[in-house]
Design a protein around this motif. Structure first.
Motif, PDB file in Angstrom:
ATOM      1  N   LEU A  33       0.836  -1.196   0.000  1.00 26.15           N
ATOM      2  CA  LEU A  33       0.000   0.000   0.000  1.00 26.15           C
ATOM      3  C   LEU A  33       0.872   1.247   0.000  1.00 26.15           C
ATOM      4  O   LEU A  33       1.708   1.428   0.884  1.00 26.15           O
ATOM      5  N   TRP A  34       0.653   2.100  -0.991  1.00 32.08           N
ATOM      6  CA  TRP A  34       1.373   3.350  -1.133  1.00 32.08           C
ATOM      7  C   TRP A  34       0.430   4.511  -0.891  1.00 32.08           C
ATOM      8  O   TRP A  34      -0.692   4.521  -1.401  1.00 32.08           O
ATOM      9  N   GLU A  35       0.882   5.491  -0.115  1.00 34.29           N
ATOM     10  CA  GLU A  35       0.140   6.736   0.042  1.00 34.29           C
ATOM     11  C   GLU A  35       0.759   7.734  -0.925  1.00 34.29           C
ATOM     12  O   GLU A  35       1.972   7.936  -0.927  1.00 34.29           O
ATOM     13  N   ILE A  36      -0.090   8.330  -1.749  1.00 34.10           N
ATOM     14  CA  ILE A  36       0.374   9.241  -2.792  1.00 34.10           C
ATOM     15  C   ILE A  36      -0.266  10.601  -2.575  1.00 34.10           C
ATOM     16  O   ILE A  36      -1.493  10.720  -2.584  1.00 34.10           O
ATOM     17  N   LYS A  37       0.574  11.601  -2.358  1.00 34.22           N
ATOM     18  CA  LYS A  37       0.100  12.977  -2.186  1.00 34.22           C
ATOM     19  C   LYS A  37       0.488  13.763  -3.429  1.00 34.22           C
ATOM     20  O   LYS A  37       1.657  13.784  -3.812  1.00 34.22           O
ATOM     21  N   MET A  38      -0.515  14.412  -4.045  1.00 31.52           N
ATOM     22  CA  MET A  38      -0.279  15.200  -5.247  1.00 31.52           C
ATOM     23  C   MET A  38      -0.674  16.649  -4.988  1.00 31.52           C
ATOM     24  O   MET A  38      -1.778  16.912  -4.530  1.00 31.52           O
ATOM     25  N   VAL A  39       0.247  17.547  -5.292  1.00 33.85           N
ATOM     26  CA  VAL A  39      -0.002  18.977  -5.155  1.00 33.85           C
ATOM     27  C   VAL A  39       0.348  19.616  -6.490  1.00 33.85           C
ATOM     28  O   VAL A  39       1.417  19.351  -7.049  1.00 33.85           O
ATOM     29  N   ARG A  40      -0.553  20.452  -7.002  1.00 34.94           N
ATOM     30  CA  ARG A  40      -0.320  21.144  -8.275  1.00 34.94           C
ATOM     31  C   ARG A  40      -0.467  22.644  -8.062  1.00 34.94           C
ATOM     32  O   ARG A  40      -1.430  23.089  -7.458  1.00 34.94           O
ATOM     33  N   THR A  41       0.498  23.386  -8.591  1.00 37.28           N
ATOM     34  CA  THR A  41       0.382  24.846  -8.590  1.00 37.28           C
ATOM     35  C   THR A  41       0.073  25.279 -10.014  1.00 37.28           C
ATOM     36  O   THR A  41       0.454  24.605 -10.970  1.00 37.28           O
ATOM     37  N   GLY A  42      -0.628  26.377 -10.159  1.00 35.77           N
ATOM     38  CA  GLY A  42      -0.982  26.866 -11.483  1.00 35.77           C
ATOM     39  C   GLY A  42      -2.113  26.084 -12.126  1.00 35.77           C
ATOM     40  O   GLY A  42      -2.276  26.091 -13.339  1.00 35.77           O
ATOM     41  N   SER A  43      -2.896  25.391 -11.314  1.00 32.20           N
ATOM     42  CA  SER A  43      -3.978  24.561 -11.831  1.00 32.20           C
ATOM     43  C   SER A  43      -5.158  24.640 -10.869  1.00 32.20           C
ATOM     44  O   SER A  43      -4.976  24.777  -9.668  1.00 32.20           O
ATOM     45  N   ARG A  97      -5.180  19.443 -25.479  1.00 34.07           N
ATOM     46  CA  ARG A  97      -4.061  20.312 -25.103  1.00 34.07           C
ATOM     47  C   ARG A  97      -2.741  19.603 -25.385  1.00 34.07           C
ATOM     48  O   ARG A  97      -2.601  18.422 -25.099  1.00 34.07           O
ATOM     49  N   THR A  98      -1.778  20.353 -25.902  1.00 37.91           N
ATOM     50  CA  THR A  98      -0.430  19.818 -26.035  1.00 37.91           C
ATOM     51  C   THR A  98       0.306  20.157 -24.746  1.00 37.91           C
ATOM     52  O   THR A  98       0.363  21.321 -24.339  1.00 37.91           O
ATOM     53  N   ILE A  99       0.826  19.127 -24.098  1.00 34.99           N
ATOM     54  CA  ILE A  99       1.491  19.293 -22.807  1.00 34.99           C
ATOM     55  C   ILE A  99       2.955  18.886 -22.956  1.00 34.99           C
ATOM     56  O   ILE A  99       3.251  17.761 -23.340  1.00 34.99           O
ATOM     57  N   THR A 100       3.847  19.822 -22.662  1.00 37.11           N
ATOM     58  CA  THR A 100       5.276  19.556 -22.664  1.00 37.11           C
ATOM     59  C   THR A 100       5.706  19.514 -21.206  1.00 37.11           C
ATOM     60  O   THR A 100       5.413  20.446 -20.450  1.00 37.11           O
ATOM     61  N   SER A 101       6.369  18.429 -20.807  1.00 33.30           N
ATOM     62  CA  SER A 101       6.724  18.330 -19.388  1.00 33.30           C
ATOM     63  C   SER A 101       8.119  17.759 -19.178  1.00 33.30           C
ATOM     64  O   SER A 101       8.647  17.025 -20.008  1.00 33.30           O
ATOM     65  N   LYS A 114       9.784  10.766  -4.828  1.00 39.28           N
ATOM     66  CA  LYS A 114       9.195  12.075  -5.109  1.00 39.28           C
ATOM     67  C   LYS A 114       9.337  12.349  -6.599  1.00 39.28           C
ATOM     68  O   LYS A 114      10.396  12.083  -7.185  1.00 39.28           O
ATOM     69  N   VAL A 115       8.281  12.870  -7.194  1.00 40.44           N
ATOM     70  CA  VAL A 115       8.289  13.248  -8.596  1.00 40.44           C
ATOM     71  C   VAL A 115       7.889  14.718  -8.671  1.00 40.44           C
ATOM     72  O   VAL A 115       6.821  15.090  -8.194  1.00 40.44           O
ATOM     73  N   THR A 116       8.752  15.540  -9.245  1.00 38.46           N
ATOM     74  CA  THR A 116       8.432  16.947  -9.473  1.00 38.46           C
ATOM     75  C   THR A 116       8.366  17.150 -10.976  1.00 38.46           C
ATOM     76  O   THR A 116       9.325  16.856 -11.688  1.00 38.46           O
ATOM     77  N   THR A 117       7.212  17.612 -11.448  1.00 35.75           N
ATOM     78  CA  THR A 117       6.980  17.788 -12.882  1.00 35.75           C
ATOM     79  C   THR A 117       6.623  19.237 -13.171  1.00 35.75           C
ATOM     80  O   THR A 117       5.740  19.798 -12.526  1.00 35.75           O
ATOM     81  N   VAL A 118       7.305  19.814 -14.136  1.00 36.95           N
ATOM     82  CA  VAL A 118       6.998  21.149 -14.627  1.00 36.95           C
ATOM     83  C   VAL A 118       6.414  20.964 -16.021  1.00 36.95           C
ATOM     84  O   VAL A 118       7.036  20.331 -16.879  1.00 36.95           O
ATOM     85  N   SER A 119       5.186  21.489 -16.222  1.00 38.01           N
ATOM     86  CA  SER A 119       4.487  21.308 -17.497  1.00 38.01           C
ATOM     87  C   SER A 119       4.034  22.646 -18.053  1.00 38.01           C
ATOM     88  O   SER A 119       3.651  23.541 -17.300  1.00 38.01           O
ATOM     89  N   GLN A 120       4.038  22.719 -19.364  1.00 37.51           N
ATOM     90  CA  GLN A 120       3.453  23.843 -20.077  1.00 37.51           C
ATOM     91  C   GLN A 120       2.423  23.240 -21.021  1.00 37.51           C
ATOM     92  O   GLN A 120       2.717  22.267 -21.712  1.00 37.51           O
ATOM     93  N   SER A 121       1.228  23.810 -21.023  1.00 41.50           N
ATOM     94  CA  SER A 121       0.197  23.284 -21.922  1.00 41.50           C
ATOM     95  C   SER A 121      -0.340  24.396 -22.796  1.00 41.50           C
ATOM     96  O   SER A 121      -0.472  25.542 -22.357  1.00 41.50           O
ATOM     97  N   SER A 122      -0.655  24.020 -24.025  1.00 37.87           N
ATOM     98  CA  SER A 122      -1.264  24.971 -24.951  1.00 37.87           C
ATOM     99  C   SER A 122      -2.757  25.012 -24.693  1.00 37.87           C
ATOM    100  O   SER A 122      -3.305  24.145 -24.018  1.00 37.87           O
ATOM    101  N   ALA A 123      -3.413  26.004 -25.227  1.00 35.33           N
ATOM    102  CA  ALA A 123      -4.860  26.107 -25.075  1.00 35.33           C
ATOM    103  C   ALA A 123      -5.542  25.131 -26.023  1.00 35.33           C
ATOM    104  O   ALA A 123      -5.169  25.011 -27.182  1.00 35.33           O
ATOM    105  N   ALA A 124      -6.527  24.418 -25.522  1.00 39.13           N
ATOM    106  CA  ALA A 124      -7.347  23.540 -26.356  1.00 39.13           C
ATOM    107  C   ALA A 124      -8.408  24.383 -27.036  1.00 39.13           C
ATOM    108  O   ALA A 124      -8.782  25.457 -26.541  1.00 39.13           O
ATOM    109  N   ALA A 125      -8.906  23.909 -28.153  1.00 33.28           N
ATOM    110  CA  ALA A 125      -9.956  24.636 -28.858  1.00 33.28           C
ATOM    111  C   ALA A 125     -11.144  24.842 -27.927  1.00 33.28           C
ATOM    112  O   ALA A 125     -11.628  23.893 -27.307  1.00 33.28           O
ATOM    113  N   GLY A 126     -11.593  26.071 -27.784  1.00 35.77           N
ATOM    114  CA  GLY A 126     -12.742  26.380 -26.952  1.00 35.77           C
ATOM    115  C   GLY A 126     -12.463  26.377 -25.457  1.00 35.77           C
ATOM    116  O   GLY A 126     -13.370  26.504 -24.653  1.00 35.77           O
ATOM    117  N   ALA A 127     -11.196  26.228 -25.057  1.00 33.69           N
ATOM    118  CA  ALA A 127     -10.855  26.170 -23.633  1.00 33.69           C
ATOM    119  C   ALA A 127     -10.086  27.420 -23.233  1.00 33.69           C
ATOM    120  O   ALA A 127      -9.702  28.233 -24.058  1.00 33.69           O
TER     121      ALA A 127
END
Length: 175
Positions: A33-43, A97-101, A114-127
């Motif tokens: 059993l793994w406890e997984i904590k996810m925190v996102r900034t900018g979302s 969305r195109t996501i570069t990470s 620990k996994v630290t991910t920095v992502s940039q995403s483009s705007a999706a049509a209508g989003a």
């Protein structure tokens, strides 16, 4: 919501090691059993904590599932061993969305990582417009799975239990 969260997690490699197109691969996590904590900034996605019961078979299957999804949605997906762990680079299109990470993975897969991910995403049509996010996942092994759990079970933040292996058998939404 659970399905969308699951798809996001798999697409971004958050619940299991990313599939590799290079020679380097992340190790399989220790069974239990793994406890997984996810925190996102900018979302708008709130911080969440969940538990995941896994074993070597489930981790390998999740890698395969991620690999199949990556082949359909990612134009780039690389992993390499570094002096402190692993680094990954990806370019994927998810939900329009195109996501570069870029991710840095540290720790081990027997007790904590620990996994630290920095992502940039483009705007999706209508989003809404493009966004940059930083995600941090801290996972720790907390022991054997509970008696009512089987490998693949995830206990969501609201206390519901879903099995990722069962969930993957359902058709993906076309949205």
């Amino acid at each position: 919501m659970i399905r969308r969260l699951f798809l996001y997690c798999v697409a971004c490699g958050l619940l299991a090691p990313l599939p590799a197109r290079a020679a380097d691969e992340l190790p399989v996590r220790k069974a239990g059993l793994w406890e997984i904590k996810m925190v996102r900034t900018g979302s708008p996605m709130p911080a969440i904590t969940m538990q995941h019961c896994t074993d070597a078979t489930v981790d390998r299957q999740m890698n395969g599932m991620g690999s199949a999804m990556a082949q359909q949605t990612c134009s780039k997906q690389e992993i390499r061993k570094t002096a402190t762990g692993y680094a990954t680079e990806s370019v994927c299109t998810v939900m329009g969305r195109t996501i570069t990470s870029h991710s840095e993975v540290t720790g081990d897969f027997n007790s904590a990582y620990k996994v630290t991910t920095v992502s940039q995403s483009s705007a999706a049509a209508g989003a809404a417009g493009a966004r940059n996010t930083t995600s941090t996942i801290e996972a720790k092994w907390i022991g054997a799975c509970k008696p009512d759990q089987k490998p693949g079970d995830v206990v969501t933040p609201d206390g519901r239990k879903v099995n990722l292996m069962d969930l993957q058998k359902r058709p993906l939404p076309t949205r």
